[in-house]
Every structure is written in structure tokens, then in C-alpha cells.
Design an enzyme around this catalytic site. Sequence first.
Site, PDB file in Angstrom:
ATOM      1  CB  THR A 201      -3.036  -6.702   7.613  1.00 51.61           C
ATOM      2  OG1 THR A 201      -2.254  -5.696   6.964  1.00 51.61           O
ATOM      3  CG2 THR A 201      -4.515  -6.334   7.534  1.00 51.61           C
ATOM      4  CE  LYS A 230      -3.229  -2.362   7.169  1.00 49.47           C
ATOM      5  NZ  LYS A 230      -2.885  -2.993   5.851  1.00 49.47           N
ATOM      6  CB  THR A 241      -0.032   4.502  -0.166  1.00 50.55           C
ATOM      7  OG1 THR A 241       0.184   5.126   1.092  1.00 50.55           O
ATOM      8  CG2 THR A 241       0.420   5.439  -1.258  1.00 50.55           C
ATOM      9  CD  GLU A 327       3.888  -7.012   3.403  1.00 49.48           C
ATOM     10  OE1 GLU A 327       2.735  -7.194   3.820  1.00 49.48           O
ATOM     11  OE2 GLU A 327       4.222  -7.205   2.226  1.00 49.48           O
ATOM     12  CG  ASN A 466       3.824  -9.811   0.130  1.00 53.04           C
ATOM     13  OD1 ASN A 466       2.701  -9.356   0.268  1.00 53.04           O
ATOM     14  ND2 ASN A 466       4.903  -9.186   0.556  1.00 53.04           N
TER      15      ASN A 466
END
Length: 471
Positions: A201, A230, A241, A327, A466
Site C-alpha cells: 500500500t 507488507k 502488526t 512511513e 497519513n
Amino acid sequence: MAMAGCNGFFLHQLRQPRLQLARQLGRTPSRAYSAPSNGSIPAAKKKYVPTKGTYPLGFRTSGTIVGVKPSNTTKPDLALLTSDAPCVAAAVFTKNKFQAAPVTFSRNLLERRKNQGIQSVIINSGCANAVTGKGGLEDATKMAQEADKCTGQNESTIVMSTGVIGQRLPIDKILNKVPSAHGALGGSHDHWLAAAKAICTTDTFPKLMSRTFALPSSPGVEYRIAGMTKGAGMIHPNMATLLGVIATDAPITSAALPSALKHAVDRSFNSITIDGDTSTNDTVALFANGAAGGKEVAEGTPDYDAFRAVLTDFAAELAQLVVRDGEGATKFVTVRVTESASEEAARRIASTIARSPLVKTALYGKDANWGRILCATGYSLISEPGQPINDVPEIAPEKTNVSFIPTDGTAELKLLVNGEPEKVDEARAAEILELEDLEILVRLGQGDKQATYWTCDYSHEYITINGDYRT
């Protein structure tokens, strides 16, 4: 701190016109730590992507473009892994109360089948199929049934999904592509890599590993294990997780496989954190088809101990790839707590340090602010407001030591010794914090137990990614 907040505000203001323009054009802006929109892998991440591998016998994989997200027309987003023969299978699932439809479906299937007779896993990215009610469960069931048609085996497919929560799958689009996914199956490195890409993603690179191993009772047999995972955000353990699929051609009993997986997950996927959020979809599944032959591995045997050790090390390396792709992350950080009175206390302390926003932002800013590490250590075992500090004998300030451990093999930098601050060589600290990899070591002086967590830093980019995720 006030100045940092102001800087964040002005950065936010500067980004707004860019974000608004990008949305008007139907795309998200490019990001320094995100995968390029053309699907290429950032140069700094290419070293983590294998160019070849040794994959388990009897397993085939594929990655197919469906367009689960309407904006996706070029990247594979449907992965299929199939064994030529039925497998023993096990999975560990999220403990989030809002469990996604594929989690519920797969858990129930494995219970009904008693971890036997499983042949495939089908995975879509782009939509989590979470908090979608009865309709979502029906969609997960349809995905499995369509894959079952391709193998000719009923109730033999588990399902995983990842992406935005609260939206229904474009189920007809997915079902129409399942035969194509099955037709594209293959056992080459490129096939495995395509499947690893299809489950991504916000990941900036596909996470794929493989290796060979031997077992004591069959020294002449070469066994293989491969895995893909992933995850880049919403990563914090309370089970697994993220999504992970591991396959081996070793013969493992249906009783031994779940216990080996749980042991491995507790020491790998349950020991990483990026942002402290536990997803609704977390699943790590393990398949064993026995295609390589040899004696079946049962609990309580030397073969079991050897396999569990191989699996645990393999899962730890696979989980660490997730942290390396956090991220917006610029650093890979090992948090090690030693000399603890109990493993549980060591894990709680390491976990608290690893997910502390103040620790993580200091690391991003290359600030040797060990006070934040000590602060996180101090409150880590306080479970209730008002709990007396005397109830936490596992931490004795006068025995506590904190150090930075460089990954280049040079001497540790001591920050706190027996509760007393050291005069820190700021130049040396800056050198250590410039490294991509570093270790925080906390010695409690209370016993011989220890625990390790892996985490990353927090950058401005984490907020950007995000804040704009659903587009």
C-alpha cells in the site's frame, strides 16, 4: 518545542496549495519517503529488494492488476499463492476488537479445517474490507470460493486484505480477475516478487526473502523457506502488526506449526513498532506442504527446535524490513533492554521507548536527548493513573544505564551510568545519529532477562503521508 510547533504549522500552510492542486488533478503529490507514483523503487531502498531467491518446492505465486483503488491502473493489487498439494497451515491474527472480514473468515476456516487441507491464500491491497458488516464477510467468502474453483478444492483458501478501512471491496472486479491470477502462477523469483509488490500500500519497496536450511534428522535434504510481508504504517504489535505470508517445503505436523509460528511472531512481528497503531487486518500465515520430503517434524524433537529457530530468525529479518520502510522513516533503530528481572518487564520497557513520539522525533532531529529515553523507561510499567512508583520494583534509577551503540563497531557512547548522567561528547553523538542504523541500550541492573524491539524515527513526512492517505 514551541518553535518546532511553529515550524510544523508553517510547513503545513506551505503544503496546502500543493495538496489542493494535486487533489484537483486527481493525484497525490510526490513525497520524499514514499514510493514514486510510477511504481519504481527509491534508490535508497533498492538494496533491500532481492534480485534472486531460492523458493520452496510446490508453491506458485502471482501478482495481478485489478484496480481495487480506482486511482490504480498500473500496479498489481491482487496476490495469489497456491501450493500444488494441500498444506498444513497456521496463522496469527490481530487482537484489535474491530477485526476485518478476511480475519474473521480465515480464522474460522483454519479452526474448521484444524490447520489442515489449506492450499491457497488470496490477498488484495487498496481496500481493507474492515468494518464492512455482513456484506464484507460475504465478499471475503466469495474471494476464497473463487480461488477454490481454480484449485478444485473446497474450503482451502484463506483471505487477506489491506488498505482503507470502512469501504466495501469492488468485489466483482476482483472475482473477474481471480482466474487470470491463477493462470499467471509461477515459481520463479519474478513471480514471487510480483506477488510481494501486489500486497503493498504505502510501502516504498516490496518485502521478500528466501533461504535454505537443514534439519538434524535429514541432513541430506535441503529445505526452503520464503516469505513476503507488507507494512509501513499502522504498525504496532498486539499480535502480528501487518500482513505476512511464509511458506516452506518442510513437512511439519498440524500441532507443531501453530506453536512454532506463535513463538516466532512473538519475537519478530510482535517486536516492531512504527506508530503504535494496531491494524484491524493484521495477519501472518505460515504454510508447509512437505514437498521436499524427509521426516515429519513434531513438537518436542530436535527437528522442531531447529525449525523453530530458523523460522524465528527468518521472521525477525522479515519484520525488520517493515521497520526499514516505516512511513517517512530515515532511521532503523534497535531498542535493547537488558539486565531485567523479567522478560515481560524488558519487553514493556523496550516497547514504550520504541513507540515514544518524543524519542522518535529526537532521533529524526539527530538530537542526543537521552532524557526522553529515560522518561519513557520510567513510566513504562505504570499501568494505571495514580499507581505508586513503589509498585514498580523492576526499575531502580540508581542502577539504570543508557547508551548509544554504534553499528559501525566502534565503542558505545555512555549517556547515563548507574543513574548518573555522563558528560556527553556531542560531536561523537552527532556522528552516531548520522548513521541510518543505531541501537539504544538500556541496562536495568536487576537480573539477566532481556528484550529487543525494532523501530524507526518520526519525520514530517509521516504526517504528510497519513494526512492524505485516502486519496
